[in-house]
Design a protein around this motif. Sequence first.
Motif, mmCIF file in Angstrom:
data_model
loop_
_atom_site.group_PDB
_atom_site.id
_atom_site.type_symbol
_atom_site.label_atom_id
_atom_site.label_comp_id
_atom_site.label_asym_id
_atom_site.label_seq_id
_atom_site.Cartn_x
_atom_site.Cartn_y
_atom_site.Cartn_z
ATOM 1 N N THR A 1 0.837 -1.215 0.000
ATOM 2 C CA THR A 1 0.000 0.000 0.000
ATOM 3 C C THR A 1 0.865 1.255 0.000
ATOM 4 O OG1 THR A 1 -1.328 -1.268 1.565
ATOM 5 C CG2 THR A 1 -2.023 0.994 1.138
ATOM 6 N N GLU A 2 1.863 1.231 0.821
ATOM 7 C CA GLU A 2 2.733 2.412 0.911
ATOM 8 C C GLU A 2 3.471 2.658 -0.405
ATOM 9 O OE1 GLU A 2 3.760 2.098 5.703
ATOM 10 O OE2 GLU A 2 4.847 0.880 4.244
ATOM 11 N N LYS A 3 3.898 1.574 -1.044
ATOM 12 C CA LYS A 3 4.584 1.749 -2.340
ATOM 13 C C LYS A 3 3.655 2.398 -3.364
ATOM 14 C CE LYS A 3 7.751 -2.149 -1.838
ATOM 15 N NZ LYS A 3 8.057 -3.538 -2.268
ATOM 16 N N ILE A 4 2.409 1.927 -3.387
ATOM 17 C CA ILE A 4 1.442 2.508 -4.328
ATOM 18 C C ILE A 4 1.257 3.997 -4.012
ATOM 19 C CG2 ILE A 4 -0.990 2.487 -5.056
ATOM 20 C CD1 ILE A 4 0.424 0.027 -6.094
ATOM 21 N N HIS A 5 1.172 4.312 -2.735
ATOM 22 C CA HIS A 5 1.008 5.719 -2.353
ATOM 23 C C HIS A 5 2.198 6.570 -2.776
ATOM 24 C CE1 HIS A 5 -2.236 5.025 0.968
ATOM 25 N NE2 HIS A 5 -2.694 4.868 -0.257
ATOM 26 N N MET A 6 3.376 5.978 -2.753
ATOM 27 C CA MET A 6 4.576 6.750 -3.114
ATOM 28 C C MET A 6 4.602 7.151 -4.588
ATOM 29 S SD MET A 6 6.513 7.359 -0.504
ATOM 30 C CE MET A 6 7.884 7.982 -1.471
ATOM 31 N N VAL A 7 3.821 6.468 -5.419
ATOM 32 C CA VAL A 7 3.854 6.780 -6.862
ATOM 33 C C VAL A 7 2.519 7.313 -7.356
ATOM 34 C CG1 VAL A 7 5.692 5.115 -7.285
ATOM 35 C CG2 VAL A 7 3.309 4.393 -7.572
ATOM 36 N N THR A 8 1.611 7.599 -6.402
ATOM 37 C CA THR A 8 0.308 8.161 -6.764
ATOM 38 C C THR A 8 0.095 9.412 -5.922
ATOM 39 O OG1 THR A 8 -0.474 5.875 -6.972
ATOM 40 C CG2 THR A 8 -2.138 7.617 -7.051
ATOM 41 N N GLY A 9 0.010 10.547 -6.540
ATOM 42 C CA GLY A 9 -0.224 11.772 -5.788
ATOM 43 C C GLY A 9 -1.569 11.715 -5.077
ATOM 44 N N ALA A 10 -1.774 12.632 -4.160
ATOM 45 C CA ALA A 10 -3.045 12.681 -3.445
ATOM 46 C C ALA A 10 -3.287 14.096 -2.969
ATOM 47 C CB ALA A 10 -3.014 11.742 -2.249
ATOM 48 N N SER A 11 -4.538 14.493 -2.922
ATOM 49 C CA SER A 11 -4.886 15.821 -2.414
ATOM 50 C C SER A 11 -5.954 15.678 -1.356
ATOM 51 C CB SER A 11 -5.401 16.703 -3.548
ATOM 52 O OG SER A 11 -4.490 16.705 -4.615
ATOM 53 N N SER A 12 -5.580 15.922 -0.151
ATOM 54 C CA SER A 12 -6.528 15.955 0.961
ATOM 55 C C SER A 12 -5.778 16.612 2.104
ATOM 56 C CB SER A 12 -6.940 14.539 1.366
ATOM 57 O OG SER A 12 -5.845 13.873 1.954
ATOM 58 N N ILE A 13 -6.498 17.067 3.098
ATOM 59 C CA ILE A 13 -5.831 17.743 4.207
ATOM 60 C C ILE A 13 -4.770 16.814 4.802
ATOM 61 C CG2 ILE A 13 -6.160 18.770 6.501
ATOM 62 C CD1 ILE A 13 -7.429 20.581 4.541
ATOM 63 N N ASP A 14 -5.061 15.506 4.871
ATOM 64 C CA ASP A 14 -4.097 14.562 5.438
ATOM 65 C C ASP A 14 -2.885 14.354 4.535
ATOM 66 O OD1 ASP A 14 -5.882 14.222 7.422
ATOM 67 O OD2 ASP A 14 -6.695 12.324 6.663
ATOM 68 N N ALA A 15 -3.132 14.314 3.243
ATOM 69 C CA ALA A 15 -2.041 13.998 2.313
ATOM 70 C C ALA A 15 -1.122 15.191 2.117
ATOM 71 C CB ALA A 15 -2.613 13.557 0.977
ATOM 72 N N GLY A 16 -1.687 16.393 2.224
ATOM 73 C CA GLY A 16 -0.881 17.583 1.984
ATOM 74 C C GLY A 16 -1.690 18.599 1.214
ATOM 75 N N VAL A 17 -1.301 19.877 1.342
ATOM 76 C CA VAL A 17 -2.132 20.950 0.819
ATOM 77 C C VAL A 17 -1.522 21.617 -0.406
ATOM 78 C CG1 VAL A 17 -3.187 21.401 3.053
ATOM 79 C CG2 VAL A 17 -1.085 22.586 2.434
ATOM 80 N N CYS A 18 -0.485 21.020 -0.976
ATOM 81 C CA CYS A 18 0.147 21.639 -2.139
ATOM 82 C C CYS A 18 -0.585 21.215 -3.405
ATOM 83 C CB CYS A 18 1.623 21.252 -2.183
ATOM 84 S SG CYS A 18 2.471 21.865 -0.708
ATOM 85 N N ILE A 19 -0.136 21.763 -4.533
ATOM 86 C CA ILE A 19 -0.808 21.465 -5.790
ATOM 87 C C ILE A 19 -0.512 20.019 -6.210
ATOM 88 C CG2 ILE A 19 0.866 22.229 -7.538
ATOM 89 C CD1 ILE A 19 -2.745 23.414 -7.202
ATOM 90 N N GLY A 20 0.576 19.464 -5.689
ATOM 91 C CA GLY A 20 0.874 18.041 -5.827
ATOM 92 C C GLY A 20 1.415 17.547 -4.494
ATOM 93 N N ASN A 21 0.951 16.387 -4.063
ATOM 94 C CA ASN A 21 1.409 15.875 -2.764
ATOM 95 C C ASN A 21 1.716 14.386 -2.848
ATOM 96 O OD1 ASN A 21 0.461 18.325 -1.076
ATOM 97 N ND2 ASN A 21 -1.376 17.679 -2.156
ATOM 98 N N ILE A 22 2.786 13.967 -2.173
ATOM 99 C CA ILE A 22 2.998 12.554 -1.885
ATOM 100 C C ILE A 22 2.712 12.397 -0.396
ATOM 101 C CG2 ILE A 22 4.687 10.684 -1.739
ATOM 102 C CD1 ILE A 22 6.011 11.792 -4.217
ATOM 103 N N ARG A 23 1.889 11.397 -0.076
ATOM 104 C CA ARG A 23 1.457 11.236 1.318
ATOM 105 C C ARG A 23 2.640 10.953 2.260
ATOM 106 N NH1 ARG A 23 -2.014 8.314 -1.850
ATOM 107 N NH2 ARG A 23 -4.251 8.363 -1.451
ATOM 108 N N PRO A 24 2.503 11.407 3.508
ATOM 109 C CA PRO A 24 3.523 11.059 4.504
ATOM 110 C C PRO A 24 3.382 9.589 4.933
ATOM 111 C CG PRO A 24 1.855 12.539 5.459
ATOM 112 C CD PRO A 24 1.444 12.285 4.049
ATOM 113 N N ILE A 25 4.463 9.022 5.417
ATOM 114 C CA ILE A 25 4.412 7.689 6.043
ATOM 115 C C ILE A 25 4.983 7.865 7.441
ATOM 116 C CG2 ILE A 25 5.156 5.280 5.924
ATOM 117 C CD1 ILE A 25 5.449 5.640 2.898
ATOM 118 N N LYS A 26 4.081 8.007 8.382
ATOM 119 C CA LYS A 26 4.467 8.395 9.740
ATOM 120 C C LYS A 26 5.430 7.396 10.384
ATOM 121 C CE LYS A 26 2.001 12.242 10.507
ATOM 122 N NZ LYS A 26 1.419 12.479 9.252
#
Length: 792
Positions: free
Chosen positions: A57-82
């Motif tokens: 799951t994390e690997k997929i997230h690393m190569v798929t941008g996301a936009s949500s308050i959790d993922a990040g507020v920039c025009i393009g975001n890669i999600r954090p992995i806490k």
Amino acid sequence: MLFWDIKHPLSRFLLFLTSLNLSHFPRDNITENRDIHLDWDAAQAKANAFVARLNLTEKIHMVTGASSIDAGVCIGNIRPIKRLSFNGMCFSDGPAGVNRAELVSVFPSGVTAAATWDRDLIYQRGIAIGEEFKGKGAHLMLGPAVGPMGRHPLGGRNWEGFGPDPYLSGASVAATIRGVQSTGVQTCTKHFIGNEQETQRSNTTAPDGTIIPGISSNIDDRTLHELYLWPFTDAVKAGTTSLMCSYNRLNSTYACENPKLLNDILKKELGFRGYVVSDWFATHSTTSSANTGLDLEMPGELNPYGAGALPGRWYFGDFLLRAIQNGSVSTDRLDEMVSRVMVSYYLLGQDDNYPSVDPSTIAVIVANEIGLPMAQKIGFPFEVVPARDVRANHSSLIRQIAVAGTVLLKNVNSTLPLQKPKYIAVFGNDAADITDGQRTDNYGYDIGTAAIGGGSGTIRLGEIISPLDAIKIRAKRDSTQVKYTTNNAVISAGNFQGIYPLPDICLVFLKTWASEDHDRVSFELDYNSTQVVENVATWCNNTIVIMHSAGVNTLPWAIHPNVKAILAAHYPGEQSGNSIVDVLWGDSAPSGRLPYTIPKNESDAAAPIANQTGSKDWQADFSEGQLIDYRHYDANSIEPLYEFGFGLAYTTFEMTANLSVKAVKQNPPETPDSARQIEVGGHPDLWVELLEVETAVSNTGSRPGVAVPQLYISFPSSVPEGTPVKVLRGFEKVQLEPAQSKRVTFKLLRRDLSYWDVVSQTWTLPAGEFVFRTGFSSRDLKGEAKLKVRGV
Ligand SMILES: *[C@@H]1O[C@H](CO)[C@@H](O)[C@H](O)[C@H]1NC(C)=O
Ligand SMILES: *[C@@H]1O[C@H](CO)[C@@H](O)[C@H](O)[C@H]1NC(C)=O
Ligand SMILES: *[C@@H]1O[C@H](CO)[C@@H](O)[C@H](O)[C@H]1NC(C)=O
Ligand SMILES: *[C@@H]1O[C@H](CO)[C@@H](O)[C@H](O)[C@H]1NC(C)=O
Ligand SMILES: *[C@@H]1O[C@H](CO)[C@@H](O)[C@H](O)[C@H]1NC(C)=O
Ligand SMILES: *[C@@H]1O[C@H](CO)[C@@H](O)[C@H](O)[C@H]1NC(C)=O
Ligand SMILES: *[C@@H]1O[C@H](CO)[C@@H](O)[C@H](O)[C@H]1NC(C)=O
Ligand SMILES: *[C@@H]1O[C@H](CO)[C@@H](O)[C@H](O)[C@H]1NC(C)=O
Ligand SMILES: *[C@@H]1O[C@H](CO)[C@@H](O)[C@H](O)[C@H]1NC(C)=O
Ligand SMILES: *[C@@H]1O[C@H](CO)[C@@H](O)[C@H](O)[C@H]1NC(C)=O
Ligand SMILES: *[C@@H]1O[C@H](CO)[C@@H](O)[C@H](O)[C@H]1NC(C)=O
Ligand SMILES: *[C@@H]1O[C@H](CO)[C@@H](O)[C@H](O)[C@H]1NC(C)=O
């Protein structure tokens, strides 16, 4: 790339007009080299170790941008992995500064930077831009742009890049990348490749629901290598960490899923070790994209707060997960995709204490879209916090670059610099502060100076010094009176009603608006420009025209006897007024040179925008090959109005007619040594110096000035057809006091002297005699020498 503001990127600009800053600024000498050492192998080892700790799951997230308050507020975001203390990655527009942000500087645009012909200033610009992205917590700047290059003079985004000459563009992009990345910010060189027009740049849906694919740029192999790929090669060599694949198709296959382009050319031939990110919504498939070389999809999975406004869908995320599970994309390939993203992150040390994203970012984006009061009223989930001020003292550098990128095209009888005129009249919509004004897609806002273009490459004009404001302040010193009139007033009051007494000097400010998402429709400057100049020049014998423009224009009024001086000031950024005042009053000399050609007539210019409205399959054959801009004028013996490389100074220069050409490597082999490994930037032999050309330049006038000696070469006749008459292969910027003389040396690399042989698929040094010419523009050539590179 555009986001919410797809149709009206400037429509909701908030303008904070602040006080003028006219303080004197120091002239910097050559900047120390601040490049950071790029250790790709060490970064690769860290990236591999990181990938090894990720679950699927994390690997997929690393190569798929996301936009949500959790993922990040920039025009393009890669999600954090806490759990791995990875805070995610923030991507921000654009090539001339941080877009959609507050308390940032508006830097001169790419075409302005190219017009300086000054690698050091371009490097400093990169450093300053990088500092602002870093201050905002952005990991990556979505730029610089070297595509479009400017095949079409009216291309809507040409101003974002460094012009249609591959050598100048390549030198500029390399200096920019070194500068930006020296601050620890990644660059994303774009748009790869063939995105030369905005019209049908991507797919559209016809009223009947059929999807009409994006235009196909059909580019032959040699033209790709010697022209469009050239500056991207410089970018890879300079260490750009990512490349953005473009909206269009190349040879009928979308650029983001073109295996020859991404795998064979970019990753194998050029040895690119970073990642390929899609332009926003430029992905069209899951399996093909992943397998043909796309490493990261943006913007990826959509967000809850803007999704309604967003077109298209995403193709990685869960779709990629399924493709991995059913074996159509391998786990090895997924690991490679992730490691390419992370190698870039470690390469620039972004794992070490990188600043957090400015928390004001989301509020600024929302304010741009719907306005803050409305957003708060409907309960958008964000807090309004003060923005971080990242501007530092960049305004003085911005002013210096704008001066250096201003090109003096005409200056009859030394009308400029001004000599304490008694009465100046200022004309034109472009002179004043920006008002909301009428706005159409073609012409932007009506009243207001054009400091930068529109679309994702724009920057919020928080502080802008308009020409009119700066002129008034400067004029006061000499008790000069200043009066101002708009374009429409000049046209309707063609008899100069209200202008009394007749001015000594008339400054006419004209502009050309350009923006992502549509191409320009007119060669002339906007808002009835020709009539404005003619009306003013009828009454005013000392008419001076200043253009703030995206690039190529026609100037039907240029030969008018009362138009005594013309300045092409491009998009100068926020210090527009101060920089033009420096030039007009001669506190600094304009030292720009044209990075493109100005035709006498639009019918002289090459390659109109391909417009196949009604077609379901747009095809653009780049049949002119390498013959764009000055190469087109040379090949067809067309006399331009002002040629590529041209620009006057407040002094005069001379150059020796004899040049020395000497071989640094005797009798080099025809092709690079096939036993050597490809490195980042391609075959290492291509970057080896083979020749040095030397000339001497002197200042023959009475004022200090900055000369731009240029080197053009003509290939031997043994080279296949389609070769330009001559190509730029060297330039320097030389400061000279009166009567001073300096030697200038141009170093030529193997790549500079080779052509791309389509049969052997190798850069090849041709047999026969090269001609080397040095001069002050592509048509003002002073010295000439001939030499065989091989077989001597
Ligand atoms: C730049 O260099 C010149 C001579 O090389 C020197 O005279 C001048 O003071 C220097 N300027 C600055 C701002 O360091
Ligand atoms: C992967 O790790 C994340 C935590 O980062 C966790 O939420 C998720 O359930 C894990 N997925 C799998 C398939 O183990
Ligand atoms: C463009 O094409 C993609 C499929 O490749 C589709 O998902 C998207 O909706 C299309 N967009 C438009 C505006 O036609
Ligand atoms: C595109 O097609 C031309 C003409 O067939 C060919 O020379 C070129 O290599 C192709 N380029 C790519 C990237 O496929
Ligand atoms: C595997 O999954 C991908 C993505 O969902 C899909 O496009 C593809 O058709 C699937 N292939 C097979 C063989 O099932
Ligand atoms: C800007 O400030 C930095 C340090 O704060 C200084 O090194 C630099 O010379 C200044 N640049 C200009 C153009 O004033
Ligand atoms: C330039 O100035 C000289 C001397 O004042 C004058 O004779 C000449 O007519 C001027 N030329 C133009 C083109 O204005
Ligand atoms: C050009 O001038 C005419 C009046 O002559 C005016 O109606 C028109 O709006 C102007 N066009 C623009 C683009 O300003
Ligand atoms: C201005 O120039 C015109 C020619 O264009 C000339 O006839 C006229 O005398 C000049 N006026 C002044 C005030 O110099
Ligand atoms: C420009 O060229 C067109 C077509 O060749 C011609 O009709 C027009 O008169 C020319 N304009 C100028 C200003 O020479
Ligand atoms: C393309 O042609 C269409 C139809 O003639 C026209 O409406 C549109 O303005 C043209 N676009 C450009 C960029 O010239
Ligand atoms: C050009 O010739 C002169 C006189 O022979 C010589 O002094 C000078 O060095 C030469 N310049 C170059 C660039 O070779």
